[in-house]
Write a protein that holds these residues in place. Structure first.
Motif, PDB file in Angstrom:
ATOM      1  N   ASP A   1      16.907 -32.948   5.980  1.00  0.00           N
ATOM      2  CA  ASP A   1      17.957 -32.858   6.995  1.00  0.00           C
ATOM      3  C   ASP A   1      19.268 -33.441   6.497  1.00  0.00           C
ATOM      4  O   ASP A   1      20.349 -33.014   6.900  1.00  0.00           O
TER       5      ASP A   1
ATOM      6  N   ALA B   1      30.142 -29.813  18.210  1.00  0.00           N
ATOM      7  CA  ALA B   1      30.391 -31.193  17.774  1.00  0.00           C
ATOM      8  C   ALA B   1      30.964 -31.170  16.368  1.00  0.00           C
ATOM      9  O   ALA B   1      30.790 -30.206  15.611  1.00  0.00           O
TER      10      ALA B   1
ATOM     11  N   SER C   1      13.362 -35.470  16.937  1.00  0.00           N
ATOM     12  CA  SER C   1      14.735 -35.324  17.423  1.00  0.00           C
ATOM     13  C   SER C   1      15.609 -36.450  16.889  1.00  0.00           C
ATOM     14  O   SER C   1      16.534 -36.901  17.563  1.00  0.00           O
TER      15      SER C   1
ATOM     16  N   THR D   1      23.688 -27.695  14.229  1.00  0.00           N
ATOM     17  CA  THR D   1      22.598 -28.174  15.057  1.00  0.00           C
ATOM     18  C   THR D   1      21.432 -27.206  14.907  1.00  0.00           C
ATOM     19  O   THR D   1      21.496 -26.244  14.133  1.00  0.00           O
ATOM     20  N   ARG D   2      20.363 -27.422  15.613  1.00  0.00           N
ATOM     21  CA  ARG D   2      19.228 -26.497  15.607  1.00  0.00           C
ATOM     22  C   ARG D   2      19.407 -25.530  16.773  1.00  0.00           C
ATOM     23  O   ARG D   2      19.191 -25.889  17.925  1.00  0.00           O
TER      24      ARG D   2
ATOM     25  N   THR E   1      17.683 -36.365  14.301  1.00  0.00           N
ATOM     26  CA  THR E   1      19.007 -35.855  13.976  1.00  0.00           C
ATOM     27  C   THR E   1      19.238 -34.560  14.741  1.00  0.00           C
ATOM     28  O   THR E   1      18.313 -34.005  15.344  1.00  0.00           O
ATOM     29  N   SER E   2      20.463 -34.066  14.684  1.00  0.00           N
ATOM     30  CA  SER E   2      20.792 -32.847  15.433  1.00  0.00           C
ATOM     31  C   SER E   2      20.106 -31.619  14.860  1.00  0.00           C
ATOM     32  O   SER E   2      20.044 -30.583  15.523  1.00  0.00           O
TER      33      SER E   2
ATOM     34  N   SER F   1      31.567 -33.718  12.755  1.00  0.00           N
ATOM     35  CA  SER F   1      31.037 -34.894  12.064  1.00  0.00           C
ATOM     36  C   SER F   1      32.113 -35.942  11.810  1.00  0.00           C
ATOM     37  O   SER F   1      31.789 -37.066  11.426  1.00  0.00           O
TER      38      SER F   1
ATOM     39  N   GLU G   1      29.780 -29.823  12.866  1.00  0.00           N
ATOM     40  CA  GLU G   1      28.434 -30.323  12.611  1.00  0.00           C
ATOM     41  C   GLU G   1      27.404 -29.310  13.109  1.00  0.00           C
ATOM     42  O   GLU G   1      27.394 -28.959  14.293  1.00  0.00           O
TER      43      GLU G   1
END
Length: 670
Positions: A476, A654, A454, A634-635, A456-457, A656, A632
């Motif tokens: 990533d 979110a 975890s 994410t997963r 990074t996003s 960046s 940004e």
């Protein structure tokens, strides 16, 4: 300065900080404290005009504490009738599709870290004829003392919002035995020799060799325990933690620089080298304190057949924990030599007018990189069909029946990076300077994580931890294209203007930085263990299991550019059959690109009456002046249990970069 041959330097840094903020639901306030101290000492001695020695010492101390004290805004968090673990506050509730309810201030445990780092180095520089020689070495002593519990108040996990509403969790997890204090110790030694050999006036060869060695990580509190083999029935207590593989870490380096025409206008440079990645203390700070018999955690899988009454005390499940078959254990294999090779080639030419252009190729390849595995005690029976489909045997038992979950660090990850880099630099002339950098690159690896899944996003776990290459994909942090431009213009003042007019109009500077880059990769995940690789024990951590990609009309692009609320084209994906692995690769989707323009306007006003160097500068700055939204990725969990697609899939939450930010200031230099 003691003399013309001896000088010394001493510096000291003290930095203390604290932060308090409400949690994500506004039901508690949890502080974080940190203190950092750094002391450095260096001494330089000139034996002669060609022989110089530099000696350095350093000490770095960091103290950090979390959850030491906290303010409860909702008294239900400390209601003993609602606690998950007796004599503790309310624990964490994790629901797929909702923000976590992180419980009482002590939910994450009172974590205290004291890190001390002692360093000592010596470098000797000797110029002899056409050789510029350097020799040196260093020693570093690492002391890391910490208390780091995991789930002292317990955690209930629900696979979906629907199961949360109906009160049907699929897992309960809690610490049974609290974690004691640990004291990691390690020493790192290094030596090197380097020769810059001026073969000709316009041609220099660089040759070097470095040696690095790290002692095996030890624990001074006599509470070190781990499995030495995956199938051990009980942990081994005491040192060593693993066998040392760094005794032969020799690292050669070679390079050259060529002034092609001997006029200082055109240069060709190239270099290659090997760099070891030592198994240092930070890799094991999450693993060392997670081992029997000094710490025990229970993990209980729940389903419709579990003996859990429909109406129960929240701490009912804790009474079912206690068997060692439910404990978390740590296994450490002997690490292989982990290293990275890097190489580069670039050509640089300076044109008239102060314009320089550099074109380069950069590459790197790393092997035996470490990765953290949250569960190695899994179904070990993958079947690969003639079409490449991967399936698992149903109802398979864990590899080691003595433990419920076995964590560890594996060193089987590879990575590669290649890039074309172009730089255009215009030095200041006629009041204008600018620089442009463009990179066209590709970074691939089996995972981008070192410390956890975890970081990074978009970080994800491993759908099958013993097969690292199955996670091969774009890193990533990979970005295919990246362009950065910056400029500064000293706005000219008409020569005929004097006095007040010159004071108002003169001294203005306009500057800017423009960044444009392609999007970052991300993955789609399943919110449950569809493969059945965990032997029925379940896990609240991210498994990294992914869906099937279904090609067809409308799925030429699996994303919807320009739609921040529906960025993922969910119609292109399907839930894999039970006990099979999805065919969608890691980081197979690409997020939206980034565009950002920062602009500045300065007004300089020199005041020679105060001093010749005194300048009052008015600063007007705008960050993201175009107010461009840079979302940004994410997963996202695309399928919950039962094949349900959450409504949140493809909704950006979110950015960046910030929204447009304006600021004004006054800067005095003298």
């Amino acid at each position: 300065y003691f003399s013309s041959k001896d000088s010394a330097n001493v510096s000291y840094l003290f930095d203390k900080a604290s932060q308090t903020s409400p949690d994500n639901l506004g039901i508690k306030i949890v502080p974080t404290y940190s203190t950092r101290q750094v002391v450095t000492l260096s001494e330089t001695h000139l034996f002669s005009g060609t022989l110089v020695n530099n000696y350095r010492q350093g000490f770095n101390r960091v103290y950090a504490a979390n959850n030491v004290t906290g303010v409860v805004l909702n008294q239900a968090l400390v209601d003993p009738t609602l606690s998950f673990v007796p004599n503790e506050g309310v624990g964490r509730i994790q629901v797929s599709g909702l923000d976590n309810m992180n419980g009482a201030p002590t939910t994450g445990g009172v974590s205290i870290f004291n890190f001390n780092d002692f360093q000592e180095y010596d470098d000797l520089s000797w110029t002899k004829g056409r050789h510029a020689l350097k020799f040196g070495g260093g020693v570093e002593r690492i002391q890391n003392n910490f208390i780091s519990p995991d789930q002292p108040t317990g955690q209930w996990t629900f696979p979906s919002i629907a199961t949360f509403i109906t009160g049907a969790p699929n897992q309960f997890q809690a610490d049974i035995t609290p974690s004691p204090e640990y004291g990691e110790r390690q020493t790192v030694l290094s030596f090197y020799a380097q020769d810059d050999f001026h073969v000709r006036r316009n041609f220099t060869v660089n040759l070097g060799l470095r040696y690095e060695f790290a002692t095996v990580l030890s624990n001074v509190n006599n509470n070190l325990a781990n499995l030495r083999n995956l199938y051990d029935a009980a942990p081994t207590i005491g040192n060593p933690y693993y066998m040392n593989q760094t005794k032969k870490d020799f690292e050669p380096r070679v390079g050259f620089a060529w002034d092609v025409f001997g006029d200082g206008k055109t240069a060709v440079r190239a270099a290659a080298g090997m760099f070891d990645i030592l198994p240092l203390a930070y890799l094991y700070v999450n693993k060392m304190p997670r081992s029997l018999p000094f710490w025990e955690q229970g993990s209980l899988a729940l389903n419709s057949n579990s003996p859990i009454p429909g109406i129960m005390r929240p701490d009912y499940a804790f009474s079912l924990l206690g068997s060692t078959t439910l404990a978390t254990q740590d296994v450490q294999f002997n690490p292989k030599r982990s290293y990275r090779t890097q190489w580069n080639l670039n050509v640089q030419h300076e044109f008239t007018g102060g314009l320089t252009v550099t074109l380069g190729y950069v590459g790197a390849h790393a092997v035996h990189l470490p990765r953290q595995i949250i569960d190695l005690d899994i179904n070990n029976n993958p079947q690969v069909s003639s079409t490449g489909a991967i399936s698992f045997l149903p109802n398979a038992v864990p590899l080691n029946p003595h433990f419920g979950r076995i964590t560890g660090v594996l060193d089987d990850v590879c990575s590669s990076y290649e890039a074309m880099q172009l730089t255009v630099l215009k030095r200041m002339s006629h009041g204008v300077q600018f620089q442009g950098n463009y990179t066209w690159s590709k970074s691939m690896d089996d995972t981008s994580d070192t410390f956890s899944d975890s970081e990074t996003s978009v970080s994800i776990g491993d759908p099958y931890p013993f097969w690292a290459s199955i996670n091969r994909g774009r890193s990533d942090f990979d970005q295919t294209h990246r362009l950065v431009l910056n400029f500064q213009w000293d706005i000219p003042t008409p020569a005929a203007w004097n006095g007040l007019a010159k004071g108002i109009v003169g001294g203005w500077q306009l500057g800017g930085i423009f960044t444009a880059q392609s999007g970052s990769p991300f993955s789609l995940l399943l919110g449950f263990d569809n493969q059945g690789v965990l032997g029925g024990l379940g896990s609240s951590t991210n498994l990294g299991e992914r869906p099937n990609f279904v090609p067809g009309p409308g799925c030429e692009n699996s994303t919807n550019p320009g739609q921040p609320n529906k960025y993922v084209n969910v119609s292109c994906f399907a839930l894999p059959a039970k006990y099979t692995m999805g065919n969608l690769g890691r980081n197979a989707l690409i997020g939206p690109g980034v565009e950002n323009f920062d602009l500045s306007l300065f007004k300089n006003h020199r005041i020679p009456r105060i001093s010749e160097s005194f300048n009052a500068q008015l600063r007007f700055e705008s960050f993201n002046v175009l107010n461009h939204p840079n979302f940004e990725p994410t997963r996202w969990v695309i399928f919950n249990a039962g094949g349900v697609i959450p409504s949140s899939v493809g909704q950006f939450t979110a950015t960046s970069t910030t929204s447009r930010q304006l600021q004004a200031g006054l800067k005095l230099t003298f």
